[in-house]
Design an enzyme around this catalytic site. Structure first.
Site, mmCIF file in Angstrom:
data_model
loop_
_atom_site.group_PDB
_atom_site.id
_atom_site.type_symbol
_atom_site.label_atom_id
_atom_site.label_comp_id
_atom_site.label_asym_id
_atom_site.label_seq_id
_atom_site.Cartn_x
_atom_site.Cartn_y
_atom_site.Cartn_z
ATOM 1 C CE LYS A 195 19.347 29.334 -4.526
ATOM 2 N NZ LYS A 195 19.994 28.523 -3.584
ATOM 3 C CG PHE B 87 21.499 19.182 -6.772
ATOM 4 C CD1 PHE B 87 21.617 17.822 -6.539
ATOM 5 C CD2 PHE B 87 21.344 20.035 -5.694
ATOM 6 C CE1 PHE B 87 21.594 17.321 -5.243
ATOM 7 C CE2 PHE B 87 21.320 19.539 -4.404
ATOM 8 C CZ PHE B 87 21.447 18.176 -4.176
ATOM 9 C CD GLN B 88 18.036 19.085 -3.327
ATOM 10 O OE1 GLN B 88 17.898 20.268 -3.031
ATOM 11 N NE2 GLN B 88 18.129 18.121 -2.413
ATOM 12 C CD GLU C 77 10.536 17.522 2.919
ATOM 13 O OE1 GLU C 77 10.535 16.304 3.198
ATOM 14 O OE2 GLU C 77 11.583 18.170 2.707
ATOM 15 C CG MET D 11 -9.168 -2.562 5.944
ATOM 16 S SD MET D 11 -10.715 -3.156 6.685
ATOM 17 C CE MET D 11 -11.444 -1.620 7.248
HETATM 18 C C1 LIG Z 1 -0.130 4.508 2.378
HETATM 19 C C2 LIG Z 1 -0.997 3.301 2.344
HETATM 20 N N1 LIG Z 1 -0.475 2.099 2.067
HETATM 21 C C3 LIG Z 1 -1.268 1.000 2.064
HETATM 22 C C4 LIG Z 1 -2.596 1.092 2.338
HETATM 23 C C5 LIG Z 1 -3.486 -0.152 2.301
HETATM 24 N N2 LIG Z 1 -4.032 -0.426 3.634
HETATM 25 C C6 LIG Z 1 -5.266 -0.021 4.004
HETATM 26 S S1 LIG Z 1 -5.617 -0.401 5.576
HETATM 27 C C7 LIG Z 1 -4.142 -1.158 5.795
HETATM 28 C C8 LIG Z 1 -3.784 -1.786 7.090
HETATM 29 C C9 LIG Z 1 -3.612 -0.792 8.152
HETATM 30 O O1 LIG Z 1 -3.062 -1.446 9.252
HETATM 31 P P1 LIG Z 1 -2.931 -0.714 10.635
HETATM 32 O O2 LIG Z 1 -2.332 0.626 10.475
HETATM 33 O O3 LIG Z 1 -2.231 -1.621 11.589
HETATM 34 O O4 LIG Z 1 -4.431 -0.476 11.084
HETATM 35 P P2 LIG Z 1 -5.574 -1.564 11.391
HETATM 36 O O5 LIG Z 1 -6.252 -1.861 10.105
HETATM 37 O O6 LIG Z 1 -4.905 -2.759 11.965
HETATM 38 O O7 LIG Z 1 -6.464 -0.868 12.334
HETATM 39 C C10 LIG Z 1 -3.383 -1.102 4.627
HETATM 40 C C11 LIG Z 1 -2.041 -1.676 4.465
HETATM 41 C C12 LIG Z 1 -3.100 2.385 2.606
HETATM 42 N N3 LIG Z 1 -4.395 2.596 2.866
HETATM 43 N N4 LIG Z 1 -2.289 3.445 2.636
#
Ligand SMILES: Cc1ncc(C[n+]2csc(CCOP(=O)(O)OP(=O)(O)O)c2C)c(N)n1
Lengths: 165, 563
Positions: B161, B111-112, B49, B476
């Site tokens: 529903k 449920f759900q 979803e 990042m």
């Molecule tokens: C759903 C979610 N969880 C955690 C984060 C925190 N976060 C921001 S950037 C990042 C790293 C992303 O790594 P990657 O997808 O390998 O991309 P890169 O930065 O290496 O290009 C994280 C964990 C987020 N933005 N979104």
């Protein structure tokens, strides 16, 4: 500074949750909130007393609340010529030797005794916040058992309704 | 006409010209799915979803139309939450239809059952729970109207529903009247005049454009204002593409990873005109030092945006179509030459900054660097592709190094920063723009968050190109750990035995791995021009930083520079 807002909303389920959720999420300082039916069956009026540091904070409260689809109109009653009232019920200890004094206080405040038993009485008081505060302060000496307050409601003086302002 | 609630939903979708819905069936929506089946209504089945809602959002951002998704009650509905919040933060018009347990079961922990209306209240523009079939047409009409008008946003309609099975004499309302919802389309003309007066006197005026320009379809008017006056423009992440990157007056993105020239200009300007922006903390840095020398003008359709973060000296409320058109009329009262004379020294200043410290990286690196990849993609597609990103370093490199030309050509989760957005949003974007090249840039972390949608992409043979920048880290996060946490790489390594190429191929998307600089152009060119979906895994070093960088809470001119 404190502001009293009259918030007119659609009388629909969920509106109050919308409003209280928004207020807490945006960390606005709310002192009291009172809701009830109005002259129009599909409209509810909520009186909110909000503490705002400056005009920007007040503007944010009003603008964010206005964004809710079910909020029809918001009127800031602060600074307008208006009547402000709150109702309080106070259950106070009333041993026989204190009763005359208590009745005296009730009369001075133009309050009412709405329930009495051997040990306690319930006093009903309507008025501005300060008046209620003052009475509660006085009654402390006799022993307050519980207090319930409605929160403030307010209305503009003069011929017009808030929705027309 | 007599019909069931389920048929009524479909009739509403038809009336709203909904071309396709993204959805996932389940108990509470089975009756609706039966009606979809019988009506042969166009429907796409993502594999989660979250995929459905991001796809609907991607579709909406590319087309400007309302994206629609459907989910069942309980877990189906709660799986939408991240996507709804993503759409909310970026003002994307989406209608999410969820099934709810039957009216008699609501409130009994059935449920759900999940109170999805309660849960989504702070992340929707509006939401509804329909318990009576008679309300259904009116509610759906309102939902679409609210989602797309004013400042757009997601609207959720939760339908019990038994409402789907109940019978109704269907009439679609022709108009919507909501006492509490009257978007301001035309603001106060005096505010425009005031802005014009200020503009005529400013020595260092600066336009700062954002996503509102895209949402209001007014980039073209803005372009005319810029080319007539020569006033420099900078952009938020969400505003990229509104003014072409190769426009000489455009100095790129500002904020945490903004350009040196852009951030310096924002620090030095004496008149900052924010156009459809939110002044997010990623843009402003230290708030009270932001554009501290400037008078601030804020153009927005949403009164609650004005004075929320940055206090505006002049507010211009209203649809940007209206306000910018009026501003264009005014600025044309003076000749191009007059404006040019007024702003030439300021332009010169910006050009010096730009020349002094352009965006740069180690072009002589033997390894493939992510910036090179984006530049190459930019050259191959000549800025004509729709670029979708996930969230992380690759997102910022894409923002910095892709040469955007058009509004609605850069789809990214700006406000919420949702990892896992990229692939499903690209899916939705490709459905919305079948004739465009849709390219998704993602990292190896975010890729895994919704990679199940590769299956959907493959099965529908959608020609989405996925460029997976694999640095084997949560890049990042690792960058922050390197810069601010003493190189303590706490749980940011993604070194794995898994093979992305095999994974992609297993799901039906042909894939290649790329690690040689000499092959960069050739491999990317082939993947992009080939028919059908492709994945290119590009191996990049793990310690490359996104630069410049304004540390969180610092002033915009306190950038850590690179190159
Ligand atoms: C759903 C979610 N969880 C955690 C984060 C925190 N976060 C921001 S950037 C990042 C790293 C992303 O790594 P990657 O997808 O390998 O991309 P890169 O930065 O290496 O290009 C994280 C964990 C987020 N933005 N979104």
């Amino acid at each position: 500074m404190k502001h009293t807002l009259a918030v007119l909303v659609e009388n629909k389920p969920g509106v109050l949750t919308h409003i209280s959720g928004l207020i807490s999420r945006r960390a606005f300082n709310i002192e009291s909130i009172a809701a009830g039916y109005t002259e129009e069956p599909d409209m509810t009026r909520i009186t909110i007393v909000v503490e705002a540091d400056d005009k920007y904070e007040l503007e944010q409260v009003v603008n964010q609340l206005s964004k809710l689809i079910d909020v029809i109109k918001i009127i800031d009653l602060t600074g307008q010529d208006s009547v402000h009232r709150e109702l309080a019920l106070i259950k106070v200890k009333a041993i026989p030797e204190n009763r005359t004094e208590l009745i005296g206080i009730v009369e001075i405040f133009r309050a009412h005794i709405v329930d009495v038993n051997k040990e306690t009485m319930i006093i009903e008081l309507t008025g501005e916040e300060m008046k209620i505060d003052a009475m509660c302060e006085l009654l402390k000496d006799y022993g307050i058992i519980e207090i319930v307050r409605t929160g403030k409601v307010a209305m503009c003086r003069g011929p017009k309704a808030a929705k027309e302002v | 006409m007599k019909m069931t609630g389920a048929e009524a939903v479909i009739e509403c979708l038809r009336q709203e010209n909904v071309e396709v819905v993204f959805g996932y069936p389940g108990g509470a929506v089975l009756t609706l799915y039966d009606a979809l089946y019988l009506a042969e209504y166009p429907h796409i089945l993502p594999r989660h979803e979250q995929g459905a809602i991001h796809a609907a959002d991607g579709y909406a951002r590319v087309t400007g139309k309302v994206g629609v998704c459907i989910a069942t009650s309980g877990p189906g509905a709660t799986n939408l939450i991240t996507g709804i919040a993503t759409a909310y933060m970026d003002s994307s018009p989406v209608v999410a239809i969820t099934g709810q347990v039957a009216v008699s079961l609501i409130g009994r922990d059935s449920f759900q059952e999940a109170d999805i209306r309660g849960i989504t209240t702070p992340i929707t523009k509006h939401n509804y729970l329909v318990k009576d079939v008679k309300e259904l047409p009116q509610v759906l009409k309102e939902a679409f109207y609210i989602a797309r008008t004013g400042r757009p946003g997601p609207v959720l309609v939760d339908i019990a529903k038994d409402v789907f099975a109940a019978e109704i004499d269907f009439v679609y309302p022709q108009e919507v009247k909501l006492r509490g919802y009257n978007p301001i389309y035309e603001g106060d003309i005096n505010s425009i005049n005031e802005v014009y007066q200020e503009l005529c006197q400013a020595k260092k005026p600066l336009f700062f454009v954002g996503g509102g320009l895209t949402l209001s379809n007014s980039s073209e008017i803005m372009r005319q204002i810029v080319s007539h006056t020569g006033i420099p423009v900078v952009s938020s992440l969400m505003g990229l593409g509104c003014i072409p990157d190769d426009n000489p007056h455009n100095y790129g993105m500002i904020g945490m990873h903004g350009t040196y020239a852009g951030n310096m200009a924002t620090t030095e300007t004496d008149l900052l005109l924010g156009i459809g922006v939110r002044f997010d903390d990623r843009v402003t840095g230290l708030l009270h030092e932001f554009a501290a020398k400037a008078k601030i003008v804020h153009f927005d359709i949403d009164p609650a945006e004005v004075n929320k973060n940055v206090h505006a000296d002049i507010k211009v409320l209203g649809d940007l179509q209206w306000s910018l058109e009026k501003l264009l009329e005014r600025v044309k009262e003076r000749s191009n030459l007059e404006w040019q004379e007024q702003v030439a020294p300021w332009q010169q200043q910006l050009n010096n900054w730009k020349k002094e410290k352009p965006l740069t990286y180690n072009k002589n690196s033997e390894q493939v660097l992510p910036q090179m990849v984006i530049e190459t993609v930019s050259e191959i597609t000549r800025g004509e592709a729709i670029i979708v990103t996930d969230v992380g370093q690759h997102q910022m490199w894409t923002a910095q190094y892709y040469n955007f030309k058009h509004p609605r050509s850069f789809l990214t989760s700006g406000g919420l920063g949702t990892m896992g957005y990229g692939i499903p949003a690209a899916l939705g974007a490709q459905v919305g723009a079948p004739d465009k090249k849709v390219i998704c840039v993602c990292g190896d972390g975010g890729f895994m968050m919704n990679c199940q949608e590769l299956m959907t992409i493959a099965d529908l043979n959608l020609p989405v190109k996925i460029i997976l920048l694999n640095n084997q880290v949560l890049g990042m996060v690792a960058q922050w750990q390197r810069k601010f946490y003493n190189h303590n790489y706490s749980h940011s390594s993604l070194k794995t035995k898994a093979d992305f190429v095999k994974l992609s191929e297993a799901m039906g998307v042909p894939a290649v791995r790329l690690d040689k600089k000499e092959q960069l152009s050739e491999v990317l060119e082939k993947a992009i021009t080939d028919e059908g979906p492709r994945l290119v895994e590009v191996c990049i070093p793990e310690n490359e930083d996104v630069l410049p960088m304004v540390p969180a809470g610092a002033r915009l001119d306190q950038m850590i520079m690179g190159g």
